[in-house]
Every structure is written in C-alpha cells, then in structure tokens.
Design a protein around this motif. Sequence first.
Motif, short mmCIF file in Angstrom:
data_model
loop_
_atom_site.label_atom_id
_atom_site.label_comp_id
_atom_site.label_asym_id
_atom_site.label_seq_id
_atom_site.Cartn_x
_atom_site.Cartn_y
_atom_site.Cartn_z
N VAL A 58 0.82 -1.22 0.00
CA VAL A 58 0.00 0.00 0.00
C VAL A 58 0.85 1.27 0.00
N GLY A 59 2.18 1.12 -0.11
CA GLY A 59 3.03 2.29 -0.26
C GLY A 59 3.75 2.74 0.99
N GLU A 60 3.61 2.03 2.10
CA GLU A 60 4.33 2.39 3.32
C GLU A 60 5.82 2.15 3.11
N THR A 61 6.66 2.98 3.71
CA THR A 61 8.11 2.83 3.59
C THR A 61 8.73 2.60 4.96
N PHE A 62 9.70 1.73 4.99
CA PHE A 62 10.46 1.48 6.21
C PHE A 62 11.81 2.16 6.08
N GLY A 63 12.29 2.75 7.18
CA GLY A 63 13.62 3.32 7.18
C GLY A 63 14.67 2.24 7.02
N THR A 64 15.91 2.65 6.72
CA THR A 64 16.97 1.67 6.48
C THR A 64 17.18 0.78 7.69
N GLN A 65 17.21 1.38 8.87
CA GLN A 65 17.43 0.59 10.09
C GLN A 65 16.25 -0.33 10.38
N GLU A 66 15.04 0.18 10.17
CA GLU A 66 13.85 -0.63 10.40
C GLU A 66 13.81 -1.81 9.44
N ALA A 67 14.08 -1.53 8.16
CA ALA A 67 14.06 -2.59 7.16
C ALA A 67 15.13 -3.64 7.44
N THR A 68 16.30 -3.17 7.88
CA THR A 68 17.39 -4.11 8.18
C THR A 68 17.03 -5.01 9.36
N THR A 69 16.43 -4.43 10.39
CA THR A 69 16.00 -5.22 11.55
C THR A 69 14.99 -6.29 11.16
N LEU A 70 13.98 -5.90 10.38
CA LEU A 70 12.96 -6.84 9.95
C LEU A 70 13.55 -7.89 9.02
N PHE A 71 14.46 -7.47 8.14
CA PHE A 71 15.06 -8.38 7.17
C PHE A 71 15.79 -9.52 7.87
N PHE A 72 16.68 -9.17 8.78
CA PHE A 72 17.48 -10.20 9.43
C PHE A 72 16.66 -10.97 10.47
N GLY A 73 15.61 -10.35 11.03
CA GLY A 73 14.70 -11.12 11.87
C GLY A 73 13.99 -12.18 11.06
N THR A 74 13.61 -11.82 9.82
CA THR A 74 12.91 -12.77 8.94
C THR A 74 13.81 -13.92 8.54
N THR A 75 15.09 -13.65 8.30
CA THR A 75 15.99 -14.71 7.84
C THR A 75 16.21 -15.80 8.88
N LYS A 76 15.87 -15.54 10.13
CA LYS A 76 16.01 -16.58 11.16
C LYS A 76 15.02 -17.72 10.95
N LEU A 77 14.03 -17.50 10.07
CA LEU A 77 13.00 -18.51 9.84
C LEU A 77 13.34 -19.42 8.67
N PHE A 78 14.54 -19.27 8.08
CA PHE A 78 14.90 -20.03 6.88
C PHE A 78 14.83 -21.54 7.09
N GLN A 79 15.23 -22.00 8.24
CA GLN A 79 15.37 -23.44 8.46
C GLN A 79 14.10 -24.10 8.98
N HIS A 80 13.02 -23.33 9.12
CA HIS A 80 11.79 -23.93 9.66
C HIS A 80 11.18 -24.89 8.64
N LYS A 81 10.53 -25.93 9.15
CA LYS A 81 9.99 -26.98 8.29
C LYS A 81 8.65 -26.61 7.65
N ASP A 82 7.99 -25.59 8.15
CA ASP A 82 6.68 -25.21 7.62
C ASP A 82 6.85 -24.57 6.23
N SER A 83 6.34 -25.24 5.21
CA SER A 83 6.57 -24.77 3.83
C SER A 83 5.89 -23.43 3.56
N ALA A 84 4.68 -23.24 4.11
CA ALA A 84 3.97 -21.98 3.89
C ALA A 84 4.74 -20.82 4.52
N LEU A 85 5.33 -21.05 5.69
CA LEU A 85 6.12 -20.00 6.34
C LEU A 85 7.35 -19.67 5.52
#
Length: 932
Positions: A58-85
């Motif tokens: 919808v056009g919302e923007t995250f700051g560089t620090q905010e986006a970086t925090t969310l990005f690397f928080g998300t990458t912690k889920l790489f090894q989870h077995k849930d395919s949809a996740l």
Amino acid sequence: MGTFAISWQTKKEDESGLSSYYNNKTTIIQEARVFNESPISPRKCRALLTRIVYLLYVGETFGTQEATTLFFGTTKLFQHKDSALRQAVYLAIKELATTAEDVIMVTSSIMKDMQPNSEVIYRPNAIRALCRIIDPSMAQGVERFFKAAIVDRNPSISSAALVSSYHLFPLAKDVVKRWVNEAQEAVSAKASSSFFGGSSGGYLGFSNSSSQNSGQQAIHSTSYIAQYHALGLLYLMRQQDRMAVTKMIQQLGGGKSGAGTTLKNPMALCMLIRYAAKVMEEDPNVQKQMLDLMEGWLRHKSDMVNFEAARAICETRNVTPTQLTKSITVLQLFLSSPKAVLKFAATRTLATLALTHPASVAACNVDLESLITDSNRSVATYAITTLLKTGNEASVDRLIKQITGFMSEISDEFKVIIVDAIRSLCAKFPTKHASMLAFLSGVLRDEGGYDFKRAVVEAIFDMINRVSECKEQALSHLCEFIEDCEFTKLSVRILHLLGLEGPKSPQPAKFIRFIYNRVVLENATVRAAAVSSLAKFGVNSSDAGFQNSIGVLLNRCLDDVDDEVRDRAALYLRVFKEKSLAQTFVQEESVFSLAALETKLVAYMKDPEAAAQPLDVSSVPRISRAQAAQEAARPSTLDIIGVPTTHRPSDSPPPPTAAEQQSAYLEQLSEVPEFASYGPVFNSTAKPAQLTESETEYQVTCVKHIFKEHVVFQYNVSNTLPDTVLEQVSVIMQPQSDDTGLTEDFIIPVPSLSASTSPSIVYVSFTRESPDDYAVGSFACTLKFISKELDPSTGEPEDEGYEDEYQLEEVELSAGGDYIIPSYATFGSEWDRLRTGPSVTETFALSSMDSIKAACDSIIEILNMEPLGGTEVPQSTSVHTLQLSGLVTGGGGKVLVRCRMTFSRGQGVTLELGVRAEKEEACNLVLAAVSG
C-alpha cells in the motif's frame, strides 16, 4: 432504523481503527520479536509477514534501520519446516531487500534452496529473492544456477529464472547475454509437468500447513507460460540488433500460415506480434513479410492472438485497403461475439481505423448499428463514434439523436470520445453544423469534469474557425456557459476568444454584458481576462459612443482589489487615448516565442561585449498567440534532439518546437570550450538531416549551427552494434566546389562510441570567410573510426582493431533553410509596411509539380518560413496564393513572401514569387533559395 444506522456506523469506525492499529508500522516492528521465540510459532510469523508485505504493497516505507532489523529477523526462519512459512519468508525478504543494508549476507542461505536437489516448492521463490539481493559483480558467480533453472522442466522454476534474468539484465548485461542459448531453448520447450501444489502458494506467500507435501502431486500444465517470459528476455538481449530481431520473429512466426510456430502460449504470440509491428514501423522494407505473418495469425485458435494481429495490421502505416480486408473481417466477426470484451476491443479498433480508412470500415456498419443499443455502454459509444466517421451526411441527425439519449449513462472518458467524433464530423459535413452545435451546447450544460467540458469547448472553437455561418450562435452558447462555468482555465480561454471574434460580429454590444459580469462575479484571474477582452471590443470599434461605454466599464475596474486587474485597466485606458499603442498592445496578433527569447537573453547575459549594448530583440522570432498557448505545454528535452528518429519509441513525447530546439542546442554548445569565443548562435537547423538509411548499423544525423563568423556542423552518431566499440570517431567533410566561402577549422571527435553510449556528438567547425555573405554549398561526408570487437565476458576490446570508414549522405548548406528563421506576422499590415523597402518579383516554372499542394509543401520546406495563409489547398483549385514570413539571421531583418500559383495539367505549376524585406540581402537570399 436510525439506531441501527448509528450502531452500524460505530462498528465500522471501530473496525477501521482496529485495522489502522493492526497494520501500524510501529506496532509491526515491536511485534517482530516473535521471530526470536523458541519454539517458533508458524501461524504468528506468517501473519506478521503478511502484514509487512501488505504495508509495502500500500506504499508504506520502512527506514533503512527498520528494514534491516525486519530483514534479518525474517531470515532466522529459513530453516523452519513449515513450507507456507518459508514461502512467506522469501516474499518478505524480496520486498525488504531494496531498503535493508548488508542483505548480501543471506546469499548462501538462499542458494541452498536453489540447488537442483532441493524442494521444488522453494526453488522459484529462492530465485526471485536472489535476483533482488545480489549485486552486479556477483552475477557471474550464480550464472550456472540461472542457466540450469532457465531450462528446468518445471515451468514455475523456468519462469522464475527467466523473469529474474530480465530484471538482472540492466545491471549485468554482459553476463545475462551469455544465457541466450538457454533462453532460446526455453522458447522452444515442450510442455512438461509442473508441481503446482506448492508453487502457486510459493509465489503469493499464502498457504496453509497442510500443503507441506503437496509438491509431490504432479499436475500437467499446458499454459506454456515460460515461452512468454523467455521471449521477453530474448528480445531484451537482441533489441539493439534489428536484423536479429527480424530473424527471431521469422523463425518463431511459423511462416505465412502461422501453423508452424513453436509458440503455444497466446500471450507469447501476442508479444511476438507487437515486436513484429515495431520492426515493421522502424524498417518499411520488411513490411510485406511481417504482414504475411500477421495474416497467418488471424486464423489462430486463440481470440487474443486473432485480435492482436488484426489490431497490428490496422495500425500499420501506409497499409492499403486490400491489406486491411482480412483483419476487418476478423473484427467484424468479433462484433457479433457474445463476449463483451471482444465486442469492445473490435469497436475501439474500428473507431480508430475509421479516422484513416472510413471506406474500409463502412463494411461493418450494419453490425455496428446493432450495437448502438448494446447494454454495455462502452461498446455502444465506440459503435456510434465509428458510425459517425463512416456514415453519410443523411445519417448524422439520426445518430446525434441516438447519442443524446444515453450521454447521461456513460462516464466522462467516453463522453470525450463522442465529442471528439463530433468535432471531426464538423469538418466533414459543415452543412450539418446546426444539429452538431445544438448537441454540443446541450451537453455543455450537463454535469461533467474539466476534461469533458474542455473537449466540448474545443469542439465549438473548431466550429467557429471552420464554419462561419455558426459563429454568432456558437459565441452566444459560450457566453451562456461562462455564466456558470466553474473552471477558471475554460473561462479565460472563452473570454480570449470573445475578444478576438466578438468585435467582428454584426452586434458586438450583445457580448459586453456577459464579459462585464465576469468582472463583477469571478476570481482575479478571470477578471483580468475579462478586462483584456473588453479592451479589444473598444479598440476594434469605430463607434465613438461604444468606445466611451467601454471606457466607463474599464474605469470601474481601477478600483479592483487585485493589482493585475487594475494594471490592465490602466494600460488599456491609456491605449484608448494614444491610438499608436493599440497596434502594439491590443491588435497585434503575434508574441515573442518564449523559448527563443530565453535563448537570446541567456546568450546576451553570457557575452560581456553584447551586455554593454541594449538588447536587440529584432532577431527573435514571433509566433501567433495560439501557438504560444501550445508552446507552454510541449516537452523540450535534449534526448529527443540527439536520438535518431528511427530509434524513438512509439510512445515518446512529440518533438520540441524549433524555438525550444534552439534553447536546447545552446545548452549543448555552451559545454564545448572551443566554441566559447564564437558568440551567440544565430540559427540552428529545425529538423536534423538523416544521413544514413534506417536499417544500417550506424545512424547519423546532422544539425547546422550558424554563428556570426562560423558555421558548426553537429553530427549525432549512434552505434547499434552491441558487440562493437568505435574509437576516434570523426566525420570528414569535403566541399563539392571551391567557392563555398568556408574554411575548415577543426574536428572534435568522439573518443569512444558503443551501443550503450549512443548517440554521441562529433563537431566540425568552419570559418565564414565573409561574414556578411550567406555561404552555401554541398559537402561529401565520410564517417571515420577504429572498429574493435568486444569480449563478451569482460566487455573490453579484444584487439587493437582496424581503421574503417562509412560513406554518408551529402550535407547541404542552403540559402533558405539555414539562414532564415520562421516568424509569425500579420501579413496584410506588414506587407503594406514594407512596400517602400527592397522588393523583387520573379516568375518560375515548376514543371515537376503535379499539384498546387505539392508546390506549397516544397516552397515551405525550401524557404523554412512561417506559413501565414494559404496552407490549406482545395483539391480542385487551379489558382492559389501562399503567404510566408521569416527573419534573416545576422541582422538581415524581416522578409515576407507572397507566392501566387496557377496549375495546368501537363505543364505543372507556374509561380509568381513576390518578396518584400527590410534589407536587399534578404530578397536575394530568398531568390537564391528558390532558384537553386
């Protein structure tokens, strides 16, 4: 009932507030701690990732620090077995990668899911995410993964790799170009099984946990969608090489019948048709081959392909009625289709075609008549507008009556289409002006937005200019409209027209009430326009009593609260007292071209010697007030000037005016230190001359710049060969005679020219031996350069190269086109003013001209002067007069030309050329241009 409404509204407000909080950026960042929980909750993480993607959507923007925090928080889920996740993770990191920092660190994790032995459900998502994360220097390292994915038997993996390659191409062209064989194989690939159980969810990021093993279910796909993506990538690789694109189209087209094509996907075929249309537009030599291919596609089993081929044929330039027959037949079949989209597409295409080939479209009139009452009003609108363009004079009244019945049922966009059709009909059937004007005045009173009202006003303006019998009535309708007009721009335009046409009417006084009402009731902008309109009535009237009445009204305007209105009223009252000012400030129909005046002022301020003297505006060309209004809305870019016309995209903006080009050229020349001492530019070529054929590998155009003591030739050179670089590019000019009056000074070459840096400019400078004379002559031109092949892997030259040259067309420095600037003037008064100055009359026999129209076009092109009257030549006329106006560069002054022509079959056109100018040299220059 009222209580229910209140409670329902309150509930909606509560829901809205909850949604606002739920999807708040700050809230989402705070809740990102769920990524660190142990054990991880797939449901919570999927919900949060969905909210992140929604905010980005919808056009919302995250700051560089905010986006970086969310990005690397998300990458912690790489090894989870849930395919949809895992699918949601890829979708989120793909969108966050453009803002976050250090995203390159997750490359190895993503590439694990790109391995051929990894789960099919993850590979497409991993490929899309990797494309966003890697930088150009890493493209070569992942090359083998992309090559393998492009030819993978699973369409979802192949399509993901192809689309990602498409996005990588601008960043790593040399690497992606090496994948051409794989892309070619993907275009020709047969259908294969596709594991869609998880891939569809993998793309969208929405699935439930029960789909973990759904990738094992093989579902056969027959969509061949990878062909569409592969074709787009192939074209991107070859778009600079027209011959390669033509060959690709012919190979994939399948011959005349189209039956042998390897493309099974309808969208891919539609894309191929568009590529064929573009090639045909750029190179007319292949038009017949491309049209044969398109006629074969008219018989394809897909309606989409049939329509795209028919539309492309109908939009082809210089297509003959015979070539249109088959495509019109296909469109006619669509008119009776039960599918509304096919009827809409067919009627819209026929409506456009009717502008150029009304007789061919008339064959569909019976089918179009049945669509007038179609429930889809968009279809009915196009059906009626097409009938208006193809019908005869007798059907106009009936069609207009039918249009009036449903104007209130359609949107403003389609109302504009109908009004434009009526506008074109005015020129075709002027005797029907009464019914057309009644229709336009009626819809002018209806509700509508600015674009619709403007279209109606423009149509009435056209009727006033073309049909003199309806002028009085049309002006009355416009007067009634401005009484309730809510659009300031339209009110100003109508007031301006009333000031021009009202004083010429038999009863000008009847318009004064409407104009003065604007002074009393409207905003400052409209009041100022009304004051100017009132003044024109007073100045152009010979009735002293009427002038006094206008003066009384203007005196009342001296008390206005707006200074612009007061100043205008004071100015025009002074004009009433001093009649000599009337011609300059009220009756003069021309104004300075703002772009040309700006160019003159910039040169004046940059030249210290010139700045010591008063600014001389006599050499600044003038334009009509109508042209001035259009000039303000036109684009002016250096890109349009430098790029050869054959490389211009079809949807590019129109070329700039001559005055705007002068300004742009001045900016280009000011960046060259060698020209700093040359002084101001007197004139530059209005239209670059094409010196090469459209299909050649090198494209060259020439622009001439005239200075007081120099002539500079600017060559815009383009290299269309993607694997070749040209070095030390220069143009050698050899005069065809020894008496040109020019001496070559120097050449400024282009050090290096590749396809990516095209076009670049080569300058050749000459000194005018006698600045007071107008040097003319022809020059043989040769493009010289060192050609080097590029290494595809490094992009660097492979060898020392070899010297080569390319013969160009001759360049001519002409008496008219290069030394005369078009300039608007009021011909009658200026012709009388110059009657005591230098003048000359000569007679010429133009035996090669087969019509007066051809003679007019040729004279305007040779002299490069502003046509003031006589440009519209009736077909049956044998006697005609053309009026031209211009300024001669270097202080040569104003020059007017009157061309009286008579035509007789077998003998051509006899021309009596009358020239009046402020200086004798200008007369001689015009004669030299015509006789040469």
